[in-house]
Write a protein that holds these residues in place. Sequence first.
Motif, short mmCIF file in Angstrom:
data_model
loop_
_atom_site.label_atom_id
_atom_site.label_comp_id
_atom_site.label_asym_id
_atom_site.label_seq_id
_atom_site.Cartn_x
_atom_site.Cartn_y
_atom_site.Cartn_z
N ASP A 27 -2.83 12.22 2.53
CA ASP A 27 -3.57 13.31 3.18
C ASP A 27 -5.04 12.93 3.34
O ASP A 27 -5.65 12.36 2.42
N GLU A 28 -5.60 13.29 4.47
CA GLU A 28 -7.00 12.98 4.80
C GLU A 28 -7.95 13.60 3.75
O GLU A 28 -7.82 14.77 3.41
N GLY A 29 -8.87 12.82 3.24
CA GLY A 29 -9.93 13.32 2.34
C GLY A 29 -9.44 13.77 0.97
O GLY A 29 -10.18 14.42 0.22
N VAL A 30 -8.21 13.42 0.61
CA VAL A 30 -7.66 13.91 -0.66
C VAL A 30 -8.34 13.22 -1.85
O VAL A 30 -8.67 12.03 -1.80
N LYS A 31 -8.63 14.00 -2.89
CA LYS A 31 -9.27 13.44 -4.09
C LYS A 31 -8.36 13.54 -5.31
O LYS A 31 -8.47 12.76 -6.25
N LEU A 32 -7.49 14.56 -5.33
CA LEU A 32 -6.60 14.76 -6.48
C LEU A 32 -5.17 14.65 -5.99
O LEU A 32 -4.81 15.21 -4.96
N THR A 33 -4.36 13.92 -6.76
CA THR A 33 -2.99 13.63 -6.32
C THR A 33 -2.02 13.84 -7.49
O THR A 33 -2.46 13.97 -8.64
N PRO A 34 -0.72 13.86 -7.23
CA PRO A 34 0.23 14.05 -8.33
C PRO A 34 0.21 12.89 -9.32
O PRO A 34 -0.05 11.75 -8.94
N LEU A 35 0.48 13.20 -10.58
CA LEU A 35 0.45 12.17 -11.62
C LEU A 35 1.80 11.47 -11.71
O LEU A 35 2.84 12.13 -11.66
N PRO A 36 1.81 10.14 -11.86
CA PRO A 36 3.09 9.41 -11.86
C PRO A 36 3.95 9.61 -13.10
O PRO A 36 5.15 9.46 -13.05
N GLU A 37 3.31 9.93 -14.24
CA GLU A 37 4.10 10.04 -15.48
C GLU A 37 4.69 11.45 -15.57
O GLU A 37 3.93 12.43 -15.68
N PRO A 38 6.02 11.58 -15.60
CA PRO A 38 6.62 12.92 -15.61
C PRO A 38 6.19 13.76 -16.81
O PRO A 38 6.12 14.98 -16.72
N VAL A 77 0.85 -1.20 0.00
CA VAL A 77 0.00 0.00 0.00
C VAL A 77 0.89 1.25 0.00
O VAL A 77 0.64 2.22 -0.74
N LYS A 78 1.94 1.24 0.79
CA LYS A 78 2.84 2.39 0.85
C LYS A 78 3.50 2.63 -0.52
O LYS A 78 3.58 3.76 -1.00
N LEU A 79 3.92 1.55 -1.16
CA LEU A 79 4.55 1.70 -2.48
C LEU A 79 3.55 2.18 -3.54
O LEU A 79 3.90 2.95 -4.43
N LEU A 80 2.30 1.72 -3.43
CA LEU A 80 1.28 2.20 -4.38
C LEU A 80 1.16 3.73 -4.27
O LEU A 80 1.06 4.43 -5.28
N MET A 81 1.18 4.22 -3.04
CA MET A 81 1.04 5.68 -2.86
C MET A 81 2.25 6.41 -3.45
O MET A 81 2.11 7.38 -4.19
N TRP A 82 3.45 5.95 -3.14
CA TRP A 82 4.65 6.65 -3.60
C TRP A 82 4.90 6.46 -5.10
O TRP A 82 5.29 7.39 -5.79
N GLU A 83 4.68 5.24 -5.58
CA GLU A 83 5.04 5.00 -6.99
C GLU A 83 4.05 5.57 -7.97
O GLU A 83 4.44 6.07 -9.03
N ILE A 84 2.75 5.47 -7.66
CA ILE A 84 1.78 5.95 -8.68
C ILE A 84 0.89 7.07 -8.15
O ILE A 84 0.01 7.55 -8.86
N GLY A 85 1.08 7.49 -6.90
CA GLY A 85 0.31 8.62 -6.37
C GLY A 85 -1.13 8.29 -6.07
O GLY A 85 -1.99 9.19 -6.03
#
Length: 490
Positions: free
Chosen positions: A328-339, A95-103
């Motif tokens: 982040d709590e309640g977050v809906k939009l996150t950074p995109l993994p593809e540079p 789960v931690k890697l999913l967050m860091w690798e693909i946001g």
Amino acid sequence: ETIDQRHYLVGGELKEWKGNTTEVHSTISSTENYAPTLLGSIPDMGEPEAMDALQAALKAYGKGQGAWPTMHVKDRISCMEVFVGKMKTKRQEIVKLLMWEIGKSLPDSEKEFDRTVEYINDTIEDYKELDRTAAKFQKQSGVYAHIKRGPLGVVLCLGPYNYPLNETFALLIPAIIMGNTTIFKPAKHGVLLITPLLEAFQSSFPKGVVNIIFGRGRAVAAPIMQTGKVDVLALIGNSKSANALQDQHPKSNRLRLVLGLEAKNPAIILPDADMELTLDEVIAGTLSFNGQRCTALKVVYVHDDIKEQFNSKFAQRVDALKFGNPWDEGVKLTPLPEPQKPAYVQELIDDAVAKGAKILNKKGGQHFDNYIWPAVLYPVTKDMRVYQEEQFGPIIPLVPFSNIEEPLDDMAESNYGQQVSLFGKDVYALAPLIDTLVNLVCRVNLNSSCQRGPDVYPFTGRKDSAQATLSVHDALRSFSIRTFVAFKDN
Ligand code: G3H
């Protein structure tokens, strides 16, 4: 702490890699002054390792008489149960890697992991049922038959970055359990999260059943295809990659394709649609995981009678979404993994604006590196790139219509045919429309956004959207063939 992945799995052995490596970065910044975060590195493999993996898979399959394809169903199931048991212990790490690798947000990353475990368990149950049914003899016109489902051979499996665990396993797990042997190359983003599972794969299955290699598709997948020894190409991603790999196979007409590809799923909003419900569903449908889903709503047709009301409320809703990092709590939009994605999104916005569209929401298109605010574009017309291309990101084209034939014509002309969302209340108006829509796509969602689940329902598409059907039930069939022994009643 970085993960420097130095092992790969071939022929039941976790081999150590001593060659070149490729760094894996996250587009999420861990410092105040923006800088991508180094997560680790993976082996940069080439043809020799690809050939080793292929040989191992061929050997494990044998001439269909390898230990795995001939193993008793109960024993194959036991191997899968051991694997899923080990996998469950890796939840937190993955789960931690999913967050860091693909946001992906924390709740969605947890859901991806849990959904995958459920998918494996349901596949096991469905496989038991399939085997029970196959145990029966039939008699037709004096011929007895014992019809079973058998494996196809060697499967090359490549998954997508947006579901690097769940969708990859939606290919790999049914392929394995049906008795095929496999070569799996993880996606470019979401690759490190396979690391915690290497040992589980190695210790749960006989030698050569699952082979895991790392590297660029061109360097490892293409040479495997060129040998002509792959029986199934299983890929979820884009048709460009699928076609390129298929073309490498010298006898591609012999190749079974199990493909989940692009889509341009429309929402059609009729004048009597429930406004609040439609807004909720269209927000979720267009922007879950920032629109990076093949099932995302990628074009929204709004009837002229309600366009003013819908457009302004929709634009406000988009600007009210919470932006942040995945945890982040309640977050809906996150950074995109593809540079490269922000530049692409900007190109689509510029093209649409140059051809007459406006950005309806105040924050639309603002970005800071890979943190992009979604842009709501209106009115979008056929000549715009955002209308034609699968944007796979946070950009929403709104298209006005006065006659239902307009979206129907567009869908009939489209290269894609996965799903549609239809919003309206009058059942007498909806019924004939549904009859037409089911012949253009494979799933019609009434007053709800498009999605793949529940995973027991067929997941497929027409035209360029898919080849074969993926779901718990159907995938077992996609990765097998019916075979039988017949004898006469003499
Ligand atoms: O990218 C395509 C996925 O199959 C979408 O799955 O509808 O569960 O998000 P989902």
